[in-house]
Design a protein around this motif. Structure first.
Motif, mmCIF file in Angstrom:
data_model
loop_
_atom_site.group_PDB
_atom_site.id
_atom_site.type_symbol
_atom_site.label_atom_id
_atom_site.label_comp_id
_atom_site.label_asym_id
_atom_site.label_seq_id
_atom_site.Cartn_x
_atom_site.Cartn_y
_atom_site.Cartn_z
ATOM 1 N N LYS A 17 1.344 -0.851 -0.035
ATOM 2 C CA LYS A 17 -0.226 -0.207 -0.274
ATOM 3 C C LYS A 17 1.185 1.411 0.204
ATOM 4 O O LYS A 17 2.209 1.732 0.361
ATOM 5 C CB LYS A 17 -0.764 -0.412 1.180
ATOM 6 N N MET A 18 0.381 2.175 -0.513
ATOM 7 C CA MET A 18 1.118 3.561 -0.901
ATOM 8 C C MET A 18 0.294 4.345 0.125
ATOM 9 O O MET A 18 -0.665 4.797 -0.985
ATOM 10 C CB MET A 18 1.292 3.688 -1.982
ATOM 11 N N SER A 19 1.096 5.173 0.718
ATOM 12 C CA SER A 19 0.314 6.324 1.046
ATOM 13 C C SER A 19 1.294 7.550 2.012
ATOM 14 O O SER A 19 1.907 7.384 1.371
ATOM 15 C CB SER A 19 -1.171 5.647 2.645
ATOM 16 N N GLY A 57 5.656 7.306 0.666
ATOM 17 C CA GLY A 57 5.921 5.656 1.349
ATOM 18 C C GLY A 57 5.142 4.809 1.520
ATOM 19 O O GLY A 57 4.005 4.692 0.653
ATOM 20 N N VAL A 58 5.512 3.559 1.819
ATOM 21 C CA VAL A 58 4.950 2.332 1.205
ATOM 22 C C VAL A 58 4.918 1.208 2.254
ATOM 23 O O VAL A 58 5.334 1.145 3.518
ATOM 24 C CB VAL A 58 5.911 1.225 0.731
#
Lengths: 405, 405, 405
Positions: A17-19, A57-58
């Motif tokens: 997930k990238m947030s 970030g991941v």
């Protein structure tokens, strides 16, 4: 998934997930006050405009039960810094979840809350001073009871903030053991969690290095400092300096939350016993209470698994809200007002970190689940510092725009 | 793919993979030895705790046959650095794959191997000293024969490591031509590659700038230095300094691998002839051999297209392993032991970079395909350095936790 | 989408695209000229090799009508910098799109064009000097008329480039209001936009701080400087320095484009009135014209919603082109030639920023939609600078390889 533009993780055994988040701030300082005497070097605190947080970030899972996360903070321009940066294990027997790497130390509800959800723009004196920037390199276990009534974290940490340097160098490891036990003693499931009560007890024992031995190469992590619950330049208005002769310190923290629908009451108190060699021991402490209320009737959700507040969901989004059969109508978002009273006493014996009290009035305008504006007015007073840095009253205005994704 | 949360690449003509790694290290130095006399300035080497690698980045294809990659290293806190950063072409006639940008120079098997797969925590003296940080801005072709028996790389590079600065400035371009020809002379397809043998020959001619002319603005890239096969602070225990009068240097490297099931033998030797103006030419050299063995029976895979080792896949993962009809049972991961003997002679004529030998004992505990722990014990000796930096014996303990995703 | 390797955005209410670019440059300076007298401190400008842009970042939508973007620039090694970094709203009544954060100021077509699409490697003197690095922290509205004939942007900005620091500190906010009104007066829909004409008018009023008051902590943003339409080291060949006594400045900019199939003509002129206290007011100005032509018949697309040029799509890609029934054949990409004449006059009264004129000859080889090579030859002259920095003629050669994804 035949779409070739879909982004994939690097290996077939990991998810991703990238947030991230964007927080843009404006701060104004009332120069009618004697604020120019407060900050070090008699430099008047100047107004500010800029980014408070620019992160992405991941994170994800690795077969079968491992986890990872790297989140970068780019708000300081050239000086990138990592935030959460760890590898770990989930679904363990007894230990449940264990993370190794840069992560928040387990004390101070207001620090454990995400900056995406906190009610006020900046954190209270004592929360930030006793746990500056919160994250440390450590090994920490996270657990929760089956009924979600109890949750806990405990771990061992290096005391230095490594976000600028990436590595700790020194023969004295300056280790700290810390833990938090939290209890959601009341949670009203029927209303979807609009009513709840929580208390937690946290503590730390931090074995900082006593004096700066050139051969050891490490800086003593026996300094407690913070800004005036607002964003200022480098100099901190409250600052003990590195406490001479500090051998170790013990920290005790208590916290409580009561939420009844749109109203929330929160309070924390932390006490710090610093044991010194060749000097009198000192005690530092501080606390705060706040009340918040949603004019539009929403509530602050509670996350029982971590003992922290959650994401506010407005009844109606701002600008546009989808409703009934595909028709749209305008909404006004969620409006929340809040007031916080915060105190800190970081002056004892020869240590003159300062005594402070501050009142913050806040207004939060939630546009939707992922964005809001925050407005804070802060009035405070600082006392009992050294002659070099003055004391006085101050008034500060702050505003923040934020989204997260 | 109607899921709106799916992340897409920026253009409809490019694909994207996002990958990264977290490597967290701990290093302890035995202070009973005379280690305090080894490092420069008589500063005792202090223990370390922190991140060795915190990377993530993107790579993919661009229509019809182009490729790109940007991978960032965030382990040094404020100082971000790029690693692989290039654009390129695949499926070319004759040239096969060509990359332009920051990429590894083609010598030193242990450098060409990914840090995710290498058997020991840090690389051998000579591999790191003659190819410090491995990557340079260059144009390189990568090829492999149809039967995968032969693979090769050759290219031209700027000699300076640009990862801190991003650009090279100087009228003397300090170009280097380098190549590697590799041959997998035996590969046991029947066992899925559990048996194989490899050799390779690599060489470089590096036209470094002779002296520091202020008008040229460039720093002479005629320095060879390295740490003690462990992670230390800034000062390198072996360091030739910038070799006065160095006009160019020629490097020859040989390497060999033999793998029989769980056992692997690897060796490399590199020799460096430095041609100087106004000084006697010098020769520097070094090499290493190691043996590794999987107690649990796995093997180190071999990538015939690149001539490097691949990803170890444990028979059973640690903690949990999926087996038969959906049932799970605990496994113990893969356990690998290894020993390496490494030497370097960087002292010749007036150059006193140091002579070193070291023995490293390693234990790797692979939890699953993407994570492992590494433990190294290193005992070594450094000699023949200048009076300013001492010589002596040392013992070092290291541990690493790593995941990649 | 049952593929577990698919990357997802962090929340269920936001979408995400991830994009980036790699630009690798080589610059050569002809040292037969008296170039060594041009740059400050008599330092001869050295040749360069390296990355001009190494970017990646994220952007997307947040329910219901918000947007976000964070794009990072990693080409400077340790010094990461953000580029576009904002949150915003789309589909608004009247205001249409509004962005808050780091974004381009609305003047200078050549700056508003993406570096992915610009015809020449570097931007003209006046475009870069009056809007150095283009992006500022601000609040800007973007609009377009229903028939796409008109588009506009207007906003308020802080005058300092925050990409290194992340925050502006100072009691004088140095605000600027700026806007651009653009009109696509001709657009040939029938040919798919191969014919079009555009003009735009832009202006700014920038209230910079007059003098450096220590209590204010801010640096006066009254400096205009630029490189020689090529990439050089830190010193700028044209540089007014911080103009003493500058109270505010007004900027007027006009621009025009005419495109007929493969041929394009572009011109811009900007004039800057600097109002000073205690000094004579000064006027600075500059402009450029260029013509470009596709030997292979393509055209430069036009984006009517933003009034900027778009992505060139070669008729045939380089290396391989898919054609008819799955068969492939080689293509030669798109070839474009161009010539630009640019002037700047930054010397007036006591301000000696320099007068310059330059001719640039360019060749662009587009391999496919996402990649191209650019070659520039620049010959120019700088005059009317102070005695400290010389004047003279110069010849520069530049090449760039680029991809975006």
């Amino acid at each position: 998934a035949g779409d070739p533009t879909i982004v994939h993780s690097g290996t077939g055994k990991s998810t991703m997930k990238m947030s991230g988040r964007v927080h843009a701030d404006a701060w104004g300082f009332d120069h009618d006050d004697n604020i120019d005497q407060i900050a070090a070097n008699n430099t008047d605190e100047a107004n500010r405009l800029g980014f408070r947080r620019l992160r992405f970030g991941v994170k994800g899972n690795i077969q079968d039960n491992m986890v990872y996360k790297i989140e970068m903070e780019f708000a300081n321009g050239n000086d990138a810094e990592f935030r959460d940066a760890y590898l770990g294990w989930s679904n363990l027997a007894v230990l449940q979840k264990v993370l190794l790497g840069n992560q928040k130390r387990p004390y101070g509800l207001d620090h454990l809350n995400s900056s995406r959800y906190n009610v006020f723009i900046e954190r209270p004196f004592v929360i930030e001073a006793f746990n500056e920037d919160a994250r440390r390199l450590g090994l920490q276990s996270y657990g929760v009871s089956d009924d979600e009534a109890w949750n806990w974290r405990y771990g061992v940490f290096n005391s230095r903030n490594l976000q600028d340097e990436g590595n700790y160098v020194g023969d004295h490891l300056q280790l700290e053991v810390a833990s938090r036990l939290a209890n959601t003693i009341w949670y009203d499931d029927v209303s979807g969690g609009r009513g709840y009560a929580h208390w937690a007890l946290a503590g730390a024992h931090s074995d900082v290095t006593e004096n700066q031995d050139a051969n050891e190469g490490a800086v003593a992590e026996s300094r407690f400092r913070t800004r005036p619950e607002a964003r200022t330049a480098g100099t901190r208005w409250l600052d003990t300096g590195r406490i001479a002769g500090a051998d170790y310190y013990n920290l005790l923290a208590v916290e409580g939350v009561v939420n009844v629908g749109a109203v929330q009451f929160v309070g924390e108190y932390q006490h710090n016993w610093v044991e010194r060699d060749g000097f009198n021991d000192v005690q530092l402490n501080g606390g705060y209470v706040y009340a918040s209320y949603f004019l539009t009737g929403e509530h602050v959700p509670w996350d029982r698994s971590s003992g922290t507040i959650g994401r506010v969901k407005p009844f109606q989004n701002f600008w546009l809200v989808n409703k009934c059969n595909g028709c749209t109508e305008s909404g006004w978002g969620a409006w929340q007002i809040a007031a916080r009273y915060s105190v800190a006493d970081f002056s004892d014996e020869d240590v003159a970190g300062g005594e402070a009290e501050a009142l913050t009035i806040g207004l939060n305008w939630h546009w939707n689940d992922n964005s809001r504006m925050q407005f804070n007015y802060i009035t405070g007073e600082i006392d009992e510092r050294t002659d070099l840095v003055g004391t006085g009253n101050y008034d500060i205005f702050g505003a923040r725009f934020m989204v997260d994704f």
